[in-house]
Motif scaffolding. Structure first.
Motif, PDB file in Angstrom:
ATOM      1  N   LYS A  29       0.854  -1.181   0.000  1.00  0.00           N
ATOM      2  CA  LYS A  29       0.000   0.000   0.000  1.00  0.00           C
ATOM      3  C   LYS A  29       0.890   1.231   0.000  1.00  0.00           C
ATOM      4  O   LYS A  29       1.851   1.324   0.734  1.00  0.00           O
ATOM      5  CB  LYS A  29      -0.906   0.032   1.243  1.00  0.00           C
ATOM      6  N   SER A  30       0.552   2.168  -0.847  1.00  0.00           N
ATOM      7  CA  SER A  30       1.383   3.371  -0.925  1.00  0.00           C
ATOM      8  C   SER A  30       1.019   4.338   0.190  1.00  0.00           C
ATOM      9  O   SER A  30      -0.143   4.506   0.534  1.00  0.00           O
ATOM     10  CB  SER A  30       1.211   4.056  -2.283  1.00  0.00           C
ATOM     11  N   LYS A  31       2.035   4.959   0.719  1.00  0.00           N
ATOM     12  CA  LYS A  31       1.834   5.970   1.743  1.00  0.00           C
ATOM     13  C   LYS A  31       1.575   7.291   1.043  1.00  0.00           C
ATOM     14  O   LYS A  31       2.132   7.565  -0.015  1.00  0.00           O
ATOM     15  CB  LYS A  31       3.081   6.114   2.615  1.00  0.00           C
ATOM     16  N   LYS A  32       0.728   8.109   1.637  1.00  0.00           N
ATOM     17  CA  LYS A  32       0.479   9.418   1.051  1.00  0.00           C
ATOM     18  C   LYS A  32       1.719  10.272   1.282  1.00  0.00           C
ATOM     19  O   LYS A  32       2.239  10.363   2.376  1.00  0.00           O
ATOM     20  CB  LYS A  32      -0.739  10.060   1.700  1.00  0.00           C
ATOM     21  N   SER A  33       2.182  10.889   0.214  1.00  0.00           N
ATOM     22  CA  SER A  33       3.380  11.707   0.332  1.00  0.00           C
ATOM     23  C   SER A  33       2.990  13.171   0.464  1.00  0.00           C
ATOM     24  O   SER A  33       1.916  13.586   0.050  1.00  0.00           O
ATOM     25  CB  SER A  33       4.296  11.497  -0.862  1.00  0.00           C
ATOM     26  N   ALA A  34       3.895  13.941   1.010  1.00  0.00           N
ATOM     27  CA  ALA A  34       3.650  15.362   1.247  1.00  0.00           C
ATOM     28  C   ALA A  34       4.050  16.187   0.030  1.00  0.00           C
ATOM     29  O   ALA A  34       4.917  15.802  -0.747  1.00  0.00           O
ATOM     30  CB  ALA A  34       4.448  15.816   2.465  1.00  0.00           C
ATOM     31  N   THR A  35       3.393  17.323  -0.104  1.00  0.00           N
ATOM     32  CA  THR A  35       3.774  18.298  -1.118  1.00  0.00           C
ATOM     33  C   THR A  35       4.709  19.299  -0.460  1.00  0.00           C
ATOM     34  O   THR A  35       4.384  19.876   0.571  1.00  0.00           O
ATOM     35  CB  THR A  35       2.532  19.023  -1.667  1.00  0.00           C
ATOM     36  N   ASP A  79       6.303  16.935  -5.150  1.00  0.00           N
ATOM     37  CA  ASP A  79       5.972  15.845  -4.248  1.00  0.00           C
ATOM     38  C   ASP A  79       7.263  15.312  -3.620  1.00  0.00           C
ATOM     39  O   ASP A  79       8.282  15.214  -4.308  1.00  0.00           O
ATOM     40  CB  ASP A  79       5.273  14.746  -5.043  1.00  0.00           C
ATOM     41  N   GLU A  80       7.213  14.958  -2.347  1.00  0.00           N
ATOM     42  CA  GLU A  80       8.426  14.463  -1.688  1.00  0.00           C
ATOM     43  C   GLU A  80       8.924  13.152  -2.283  1.00  0.00           C
ATOM     44  O   GLU A  80      10.079  12.786  -2.081  1.00  0.00           O
ATOM     45  CB  GLU A  80       8.223  14.332  -0.182  1.00  0.00           C
ATOM     46  N   ASN A  81       8.086  12.462  -3.042  1.00  0.00           N
ATOM     47  CA  ASN A  81       8.545  11.261  -3.749  1.00  0.00           C
ATOM     48  C   ASN A  81       9.403  11.626  -4.958  1.00  0.00           C
ATOM     49  O   ASN A  81      10.192  10.818  -5.422  1.00  0.00           O
ATOM     50  CB  ASN A  81       7.368  10.397  -4.194  1.00  0.00           C
TER      51      ASN A  81
END
Length: 110
Positions: A29-35, A79-81
């Motif tokens: 499951k992907s984690k929500k990343s921060a902007t 995006d932090e990704n």
């Protein structure tokens, strides 16, 4: 007796497969990343790679635009990704032209 043993073995195999499936799905499951948002406060293109010339404004829903000046990035957002901080961003894109080409520049100084 043998029939019951086969049913029990089949049930245990099915249970193990079910647990394996649940584990593998939850592991991916992907984690929500921060902007992340940064405001450039430098005055020339040389300042683009100076960490002291960038303000982290990630906590501001609508960061203010920059003062007027020469054609340089003002606000960048990503995006932090994509990049985990401003240093990673300007290391990959160290000129104004490269930054503008990324579509991560939200506004410009002009």
């Amino acid at each position: 007796m043998m029939k019951n043993l086969k049913k029990l073995a089949f049930g245990l195999v099915a249970l193990c497969l079910a647990f394996g499936l649940v584990f593998s799905v939850s592991a991916f499951k992907s984690k929500k990343s921060a902007t992340l948002k940064y405001r450039f406060i430098g005055i020339n293109e040389t300042d683009l790679t100076n960490p002291l010339k960038w303000q982290d404004v990630s906590s501001e829903p609508n960061p203010e635009a920059c003062d007027a000046g020469i054609e340089l990035p003002c606000l960048v957002q990503f995006d932090e990704n994509d990049y985990n901080n401003i240093a990673a961003f300007y290391t990959a894109h160290d000129t104004a032209a490269e930054m503008f080409a990324t579509s991560k520049v939200v506004s410009r100084k002009d």
